[in-house]
Design a protein around this motif. Structure first.
Motif, PDB file in Angstrom:
ATOM      1  N   MET A  92       0.832  -1.199   0.000  1.00  0.00           N
ATOM      2  CA  MET A  92       0.000   0.000   0.000  1.00  0.00           C
ATOM      3  C   MET A  92       0.872   1.256   0.000  1.00  0.00           C
ATOM      4  O   MET A  92       0.653   2.192  -0.768  1.00  0.00           O
ATOM      5  N   ALA A  93       1.879   1.256   0.863  1.00  0.00           N
ATOM      6  CA  ALA A  93       2.726   2.448   0.989  1.00  0.00           C
ATOM      7  C   ALA A  93       3.460   2.730  -0.326  1.00  0.00           C
ATOM      8  O   ALA A  93       3.595   3.888  -0.741  1.00  0.00           O
ATOM      9  N   ARG A  94       3.935   1.677  -0.987  1.00  0.00           N
ATOM     10  CA  ARG A  94       4.612   1.872  -2.264  1.00  0.00           C
ATOM     11  C   ARG A  94       3.654   2.440  -3.309  1.00  0.00           C
ATOM     12  O   ARG A  94       4.004   3.351  -4.059  1.00  0.00           O
ATOM     13  N   ARG A  95       2.436   1.907  -3.341  1.00  0.00           N
ATOM     14  CA  ARG A  95       1.446   2.412  -4.297  1.00  0.00           C
ATOM     15  C   ARG A  95       1.131   3.878  -3.986  1.00  0.00           C
ATOM     16  O   ARG A  95       0.987   4.702  -4.888  1.00  0.00           O
ATOM     17  N   ALA A  96       0.980   4.185  -2.708  1.00  0.00           N
ATOM     18  CA  ALA A  96       0.660   5.565  -2.314  1.00  0.00           C
ATOM     19  C   ALA A  96       1.788   6.495  -2.736  1.00  0.00           C
ATOM     20  O   ALA A  96       1.547   7.606  -3.238  1.00  0.00           O
ATOM     21  N   LEU A 148      11.110  -0.916   8.624  1.00  0.00           N
ATOM     22  CA  LEU A 148      10.145  -1.361   7.615  1.00  0.00           C
ATOM     23  C   LEU A 148       9.354  -0.176   7.065  1.00  0.00           C
ATOM     24  O   LEU A 148       9.200  -0.013   5.851  1.00  0.00           O
ATOM     25  N   LEU A 149       8.849   0.660   7.974  1.00  0.00           N
ATOM     26  CA  LEU A 149       8.037   1.809   7.545  1.00  0.00           C
ATOM     27  C   LEU A 149       8.856   2.709   6.622  1.00  0.00           C
ATOM     28  O   LEU A 149       8.391   3.113   5.554  1.00  0.00           O
ATOM     29  N   ARG A 150      10.065   3.016   7.045  1.00  0.00           N
ATOM     30  CA  ARG A 150      10.914   3.908   6.232  1.00  0.00           C
ATOM     31  C   ARG A 150      11.215   3.293   4.881  1.00  0.00           C
ATOM     32  O   ARG A 150      11.220   3.966   3.861  1.00  0.00           O
ATOM     33  N   ALA A 151      11.485   1.973   4.880  1.00  0.00           N
ATOM     34  CA  ALA A 151      11.897   1.315   3.640  1.00  0.00           C
ATOM     35  C   ALA A 151      10.794   1.338   2.594  1.00  0.00           C
ATOM     36  O   ALA A 151      11.068   1.224   1.408  1.00  0.00           O
ATOM     37  N   CYS A 152       9.538   1.461   3.034  1.00  0.00           N
ATOM     38  CA  CYS A 152       8.479   1.508   2.018  1.00  0.00           C
ATOM     39  C   CYS A 152       7.956   2.927   1.826  1.00  0.00           C
ATOM     40  O   CYS A 152       6.867   3.127   1.319  1.00  0.00           O
ATOM     41  N   GLY A 153       8.755   3.911   2.211  1.00  0.00           N
ATOM     42  CA  GLY A 153       8.446   5.300   1.861  1.00  0.00           C
ATOM     43  C   GLY A 153       7.506   6.009   2.813  1.00  0.00           C
ATOM     44  O   GLY A 153       6.972   7.078   2.494  1.00  0.00           O
ATOM     45  N   ILE A 154       7.291   5.419   4.000  1.00  0.00           N
ATOM     46  CA  ILE A 154       6.410   6.053   4.989  1.00  0.00           C
ATOM     47  C   ILE A 154       7.213   7.057   5.818  1.00  0.00           C
ATOM     48  O   ILE A 154       8.363   6.806   6.168  1.00  0.00           O
ATOM     49  N   VAL A 155       6.591   8.198   6.116  1.00  0.00           N
ATOM     50  CA  VAL A 155       7.216   9.227   6.948  1.00  0.00           C
ATOM     51  C   VAL A 155       6.853   8.936   8.403  1.00  0.00           C
ATOM     52  O   VAL A 155       5.674   8.767   8.719  1.00  0.00           O
ATOM     53  N   CYS A 156       7.850   8.857   9.278  1.00  0.00           N
ATOM     54  CA  CYS A 156       7.593   8.505  10.680  1.00  0.00           C
ATOM     55  C   CYS A 156       7.736   9.730  11.575  1.00  0.00           C
ATOM     56  O   CYS A 156       8.823  10.307  11.652  1.00  0.00           O
ATOM     57  N   VAL A 157       6.677  10.119  12.267  1.00  0.00           N
ATOM     58  CA  VAL A 157       6.752  11.232  13.212  1.00  0.00           C
ATOM     59  C   VAL A 157       6.813  10.676  14.629  1.00  0.00           C
ATOM     60  O   VAL A 157       6.338   9.571  14.887  1.00  0.00           O
ATOM     61  N   ARG A 210      12.551  17.040  10.925  1.00  0.00           N
ATOM     62  CA  ARG A 210      13.373  15.838  11.027  1.00  0.00           C
ATOM     63  C   ARG A 210      12.754  14.692  10.225  1.00  0.00           C
ATOM     64  O   ARG A 210      13.432  14.027   9.435  1.00  0.00           O
ATOM     65  N   ALA A 211      11.451  14.484  10.406  1.00  0.00           N
ATOM     66  CA  ALA A 211      10.765  13.393   9.701  1.00  0.00           C
ATOM     67  C   ALA A 211      10.818  13.609   8.185  1.00  0.00           C
ATOM     68  O   ALA A 211      11.000  12.666   7.415  1.00  0.00           O
ATOM     69  N   PHE A 212      10.677  14.861   7.773  1.00  0.00           N
ATOM     70  CA  PHE A 212      10.732  15.202   6.342  1.00  0.00           C
ATOM     71  C   PHE A 212      12.111  14.859   5.785  1.00  0.00           C
ATOM     72  O   PHE A 212      12.240  14.249   4.720  1.00  0.00           O
ATOM     73  N   HIS A 213      13.144  15.216   6.523  1.00  0.00           N
ATOM     74  CA  HIS A 213      14.504  14.936   6.053  1.00  0.00           C
ATOM     75  C   HIS A 213      14.822  13.439   6.086  1.00  0.00           C
ATOM     76  O   HIS A 213      15.631  12.959   5.299  1.00  0.00           O
ATOM     77  N   ASP A 214      14.182  12.708   6.990  1.00  0.00           N
ATOM     78  CA  ASP A 214      14.412  11.259   7.072  1.00  0.00           C
ATOM     79  C   ASP A 214      13.611  10.492   6.018  1.00  0.00           C
ATOM     80  O   ASP A 214      13.821   9.294   5.824  1.00  0.00           O
ATOM     81  N   TRP A 215      12.660  11.183   5.406  1.00  0.00           N
ATOM     82  CA  TRP A 215      11.793  10.548   4.403  1.00  0.00           C
ATOM     83  C   TRP A 215      12.642  10.024   3.256  1.00  0.00           C
ATOM     84  O   TRP A 215      13.570  10.686   2.811  1.00  0.00           O
ATOM     85  N   GLN A 216      12.337   8.830   2.774  1.00  0.00           N
ATOM     86  CA  GLN A 216      13.060   8.308   1.611  1.00  0.00           C
ATOM     87  C   GLN A 216      12.106   7.591   0.671  1.00  0.00           C
ATOM     88  O   GLN A 216      11.041   7.130   1.075  1.00  0.00           O
ATOM     89  N   ALA A 217      12.479   7.547  -0.587  1.00  0.00           N
ATOM     90  CA  ALA A 217      11.681   6.808  -1.569  1.00  0.00           C
ATOM     91  C   ALA A 217      11.690   5.329  -1.182  1.00  0.00           C
ATOM     92  O   ALA A 217      12.650   4.858  -0.578  1.00  0.00           O
ATOM     93  N   PRO A 218      10.613   4.606  -1.509  1.00  0.00           N
ATOM     94  CA  PRO A 218      10.606   3.174  -1.179  1.00  0.00           C
ATOM     95  C   PRO A 218      11.836   2.497  -1.767  1.00  0.00           C
ATOM     96  O   PRO A 218      12.250   2.803  -2.884  1.00  0.00           O
ATOM     97  N   VAL A 219      12.420   1.608  -0.973  1.00  0.00           N
ATOM     98  CA  VAL A 219      13.589   0.872  -1.436  1.00  0.00           C
ATOM     99  C   VAL A 219      13.152  -0.071  -2.554  1.00  0.00           C
ATOM    100  O   VAL A 219      12.157  -0.788  -2.413  1.00  0.00           O
TER     101      VAL A 219
END
Lengths: 694, 694
Positions: free
Chosen positions: A231-235, A274-283, A448-457
């Motif tokens: 879901m996160a990758r599709r989003a 896991l959350l970060r690896a699929c492109g989710i932003v963690c606050v 911080r969360a914005f800067h930690d955000w990454q595209a899905p692996v």
């Protein structure tokens, strides 16, 4: 929009099993909220003892309604839920929301009951939300199908964020907190125990929902990592950011979340990976979940992390600087070009890192000129604008220059912190899609969360060497006492030179040929897990003479202490020196799946919690990123005049270890330590272990 | 109540120099705020061009008023301030508040001007608030003598907290944020640059103020540590808690605060140590400053730190558990006695660490029974009560059981976190003196601050050995290159055996008698600060033969690299081994005064920021506390099976070092490392340095 989505979020008819006519009772709230917020479809209260409930004709059973029912809401005691679901199946209701609790969240018996209920629902073609779900809301359809007291508010603010929450009450908390400052939602869904419909599938509906721009998750656990990740990758591909606030960040919290949700306890760090690896932003702060979306919508993970901070109040600006610094955010002062640009427009600023316009800058003209110049300037990647007292009673004056400037530079990341109590200004900014924050702490968390955000692996195309899987097949040599060495060798991880000797006090001379001293001697036995305690280790052995004495000593001590143990032999390992000791591990996390762990070696990893985790496998780039995150490895990355270590070789070892993700038999593996030598001289694994799944 | 306090906070007449009749101008706000909030004394606008300003007769000058003036408010350009103060002195005004800026906060020229203005005020017997002060408020007297826009609110909420702020705008931010949730103030004072009246003296007035129960400080720096400490000690004795929020917790923030305030930059850790040592409670989040007072008023620093957490919402409870854990707060589950007590009252709770009553617990009866039982139970030291959605629209239902329970157990520490938006409930709790929090993060910050609270450290009766002061007298032997050893010896800190040799390549045999090998050899020169870089160090010298070679090598290398340096000799030190290396330092902080620093030795202190600071001198108890705070020393405190170090001997060395506080000549001293040996075997200082004040 699917038929299911329609039945869930825009049902033409709703039946309520367990409807109460007593307005003092919590169970009357669902029906009252539905009508209060303008639901125009049919409501069928099911109540065998009354002909009418809160003004609507009541029915003794679902069957008695005699018309199609889209969505059934069930609020009955635990032991009556099964009957209700059977009724839903019988009348072919599309979906059912179960508020009742006492299922998986209450323990093993509840989990069994939940599975039985699910079987009945599946067999009858009824999709199930819950159990233990507080319901859902669709503001566009004026649907408030929930007993949460936050919906007792006179109005329901619509908005463009969809919220999926594993906690029912926190759904209400977020709804009410957003409402107070003009932040509304498109849809809010309490997924409860996720017996059937889970975060992943509801998220997919929100991706397809034209009313939703961002998907917010309040998580207590992850029950279906694959569905969540997909879901996160599709989003991400659809340009709808997914933001998560996760409970259980502390060890105790994680334990509680696990017992509270009836889900398996994964490691918090693994879940975050896991959350970060699929492109989710963690606050990390609750309120940030509401505040961050405008910073993400329409954007991609930022290439740089330099923040410029401007303010009219030294105190408020200083607060932002402190909070940003604590989160490791780099703050950049104005460059000469910017100072010149502003001077040409009659605004004089100093070169101080914090751009403090003082009271003179509350003039909207000045504030706007500086903010625009900052947004236009390439010396920074994000602008933080602090607004003082004027934000409270003169929102137009305080907010207008921000709206104007951001309209001219919509693509440039901007965050706003208002120092006073200023709901009107916050609402005005929210309405115009500008990320505005009630606290400096929350603002820093968002940046911080914005800067930690990454595209899905990207999914890895590679695999583990075939030899590894063969070694670890049931009964394979990799599962023997000395097997870990074979597996690490097959993975291509350099190890100390090791020679296996027969279990003799006086080994033959030719067996000792070629050994490079000094060495460590260790007993090899399938029955001895803790070699040192069994007297099975001697370190610092300098030559063949000492080696013979060590063999004799070990066999004698082990024979005394563990007479039962089968001794397969003695292992002689060359002792090595390096610049640093690193822990490299692999773990199949029960929630997050395959993960790789890197930390400082020895007791420091534990004392300073200096470890980092990623989902496995990892690329070289990610392995290098992991090394960069370990504070204790600063020394080998080039600290002061200390010699650099072979960071590339270490990254290769990490990557090799992470390939165990392709071997489902492995539950855990660890090398502690990997010795890192000087740059160009490689790394060497000293002591490793592999644990297979039962 | 002093005459000065009266003139400041309850003047019978106020003159405003720089009064504006233009309501679009910021400078019109002071006069408007005065009348708006019901000031009943005389207001004399001073404006040479008008006969009337905003309905009050205006005067061309202070002199022209012709009546006594208690308090003058000055809001004129920087260069007109001196004239205004001269006028104040001439008419014998009791005090003057100067809003104008451009003084010490703007740089050295401003500081000179500020001193001249102060001289004139002092000579004329006029006490001065500011410059760069946004004014003050006394709610009891309906006095709002400030241009801060927060005072444009229609009403002014009175309360029992006095606020002293070094930031004018943050005074307004705190006022408005408190107002929105029913938290009012007795007095608010912006002290600006503190040229005359400072935090200490204003704080003393608040101690004497019957309307004030707690003193809140918003600090950007500490200008007069002695006055602040004396005030805080008096407040502690008077039972009025002092709470501080300090800007500049980050390095960059500290730098900015220092340039922004024109004050000296002290170390943040040293300032925090100073505040704690005089009994001040330090909060780390802005909002906590408003929220924490009820937890402190009527209390003393708590003897224990075990928190019990109860909730009706698993999500909200989990949030508190996470936030508490992150702050290192211990959470205790119910003990059997408590479970039994509750069972006897028909409330069944599990033994889970988080007491989650679920929705059933929103019943006020149940909630009250559990809360009372927790407050009554000795198994915990503090109770955190979490309230869910009912707090929003049914404050009575949600809050009443908390009020009742706390009334029965007023002495037991209680904090409340409300998950939804719920100003009414927050106000109700505030009104009844219960510490209620808007965020779980703020709640955890308050509990952490409460647990960190300590009684003011008693002034030390001890002193440094006379020999130390003698050694460090101007020209004394302690100031020579080898003098640090003498000073540490006089302090009683054990050091490595050291022998001084003449600067000869082939020292005579009798000079080498009694040396215990292995040794390190170092050059001794008043001109060489970095011995290693100069080639002046050889380590691991095993015997007399090697020692001669090392002496020759050092003299040759140093002669080549630093031909200018005067060589006084060579020092031979026995090389020692220990279980841990510790940094022990002393520093005369420019803001906080004498401090002692303890950290892990080597580069780890810097990498992990694993250091702790106290004001010096310290007692043995405090020295032991410092050792306990260093994570990297876990090993020597008893970690796993590792051997314990001689912690008592280390504490003695720390205490000895801290006695340098009695020797004003010392600016800085450091031993890095102190080697800690096994318990009972003492510690030994390897390498130390002392820097005297110029």
């Amino acid at each position: 929009v699917s038929a299911l989505s329609n039945a869930l979020f825009a049902p033409t008819s709703i039946a309520i099993i367990g409807a109460s006519a007593d307005t003092n009772k919590h169970s009357s709230l669902v029906q009252r909220h539905l009508r209060q917020h303008g639901y125009t479809g049919a409501i069928y209260p099911v109540n065998a003892r009354r002909s009418e409930v809160l003004g609507e004709p009541a029915f003794p059973s679902l069957r008695a309604i005699g018309k199609p029912v889209d969505h059934v809401f069930v609020n009955v005691p635990t032991d009556a839920v099964m009957g209700a679901i059977e009724d839903c199946a019988e009348v072919r209701a599309s979906c059912v929301t179960v508020l009742s609790n006492g299922f998986a969240e209450s323990g093993p018996d509840g989990a069994v009951l939940q599975n039985r209920v699910l079987d009945v629902a599946r067999a009858g073609g009824v999709r199930l939300l819950g159990p233990n779900s507080i319901g859902l809301v669709n503001t566009a359809a004026h649907l408030a199908l929930s007993s949460n007291e936050a919906l007792s508010a006179p109005t329901l603010l619509s908005g463009r964020y969809g919220l999926v929450s594993q906690s029912g009450s926190m759904l209400g908390a977020l709804l009410s907190r957003g409402h107070a400052r003009g932040i509304g939602f498109s849809k809010l869904v309490s997924v409860g125990n996720e017996a059937d419909l889970g975060v992943g599938e509801i998220g997919e509906m929100l991706i397809n929902d034209p009313d939703t721009d961002a998907i917010l998750l309040f998580l207590e656990t992850v029950r279906d990592p694959a569905a969540l990740a997909a879901m996160a990758r599709r989003a991400y591909d659809a340009g709808k950011p997914v933001v998560a606030f996760r409970l259980g960040r502390s060890e105790l919290g994680a334990k509680l979340a696990s017992s509270h949700t009836g889900a398996l306890a994964g490691s918090g760090a693994a879940l975050d990976a896991l959350l970060r690896a699929c492109g989710i932003v963690c606050v990390h702060q609750l309120e940030t979940l509401l505040e961050i979306p405008p910073l993400l919508i329409g954007r991609r993970p930022p290439p740089g992390g330099r923040a410029a901070v401007m303010t009219t109040t030294g105190g408020g600006g200083g607060l932002v600087v402190d909070c940003f610094s604590e989160q490791g955010i780099e703050i950049v002062g104005p460059n000469p070009a910017l100072i010149e640009t502003l001077a040409a427009r009659d605004v004089k600023i100093s070169s101080s890192t914090l751009i403090d316009l003082t009271l003179a800058g509350t003039n909207p003209q000045t504030y706007g000129v500086v903010l625009e110049a900052l947004l236009a300037s390439p010396h920074c990647d994000l602008v933080a604008a602090v607004v003082g007292s004027s934000a409270q009673f003169r929102p137009d004056r305080a907010v207008q220059p921000i709206l104007d400037a951001s309209q001219r530079w919509p693509e440039r990341p901007l965050v706003v912190y208002l120092t006073p109590q200023a709901e009107q200004s916050l609402a005005l900014l929210a309405q115009h899609g500008i990320a505005a924050f009630r606290t400096a702490e929350g603002c820093a968390d968002a940046v911080r969360a914005f800067h930690d955000w990454q595209a899905p692996v990207a999914p890895s195309g590679e695999r583990a060497p075939d030899a590894v899987a063969a070694l670890l097949a049931p009964g394979g040599p990799g599962r023997a006492a000395a097997g870990a060495r074979l597996v690490f060798a097959a993975l291509g991880i350099p190890q100390t030179q090791a020679t296996q000797l027969p279990p003799l006090a006086d080994p033959p001379a030719d067996a000792l040929a070629g050994i490079r001293y000094p060495v460590a001697v260790k007993v090899l036995s399938p029955d001895i897990a803790h070699k040192t305690e069994a007297g099975g280790v001697v370190l610092g052995v300098a030559d063949a003479h000492e080696l013979r004495a060590a063999c004799a000593l070990i066999l004698q001590r082990v024979g005394d202490r563990r007479p039962d143990a089968r001794i397969e032999g003695l292992v002689v390992e060359t002792m090595e020196r390096g610049l640093a000791e690193v822990l490299v591990g692999y773990r199949l996390d029960p929630c997050a799946g395959p993960t790789v762990v890197v930390g400082v070696g020895g007791v420091l990893a534990e004392i300073y919690r200096d470890v980092t985790v990623r989902t496995a496998p990892v690329s070289m780039a990610v392995a290098l990123e992991m090394i960069a995150e370990i504070r204790g490895l600063a020394a080998i990355r080039g600290f002061r005049d200390l010699p650099r270590g072979d960071v590339d070789a270490l990254a290769q070892a990490i990557q090799a270890m992470s390939r165990l993700a392709f071997v489902p038999a492995v539950a855990e593996a660890e090398i502690n330590p990997v010795l890192v030598r000087a740059a160009g001289e490689g790394v060497i694994a000293l002591d490793g272990v592999i644990v297979c799944t039962p």
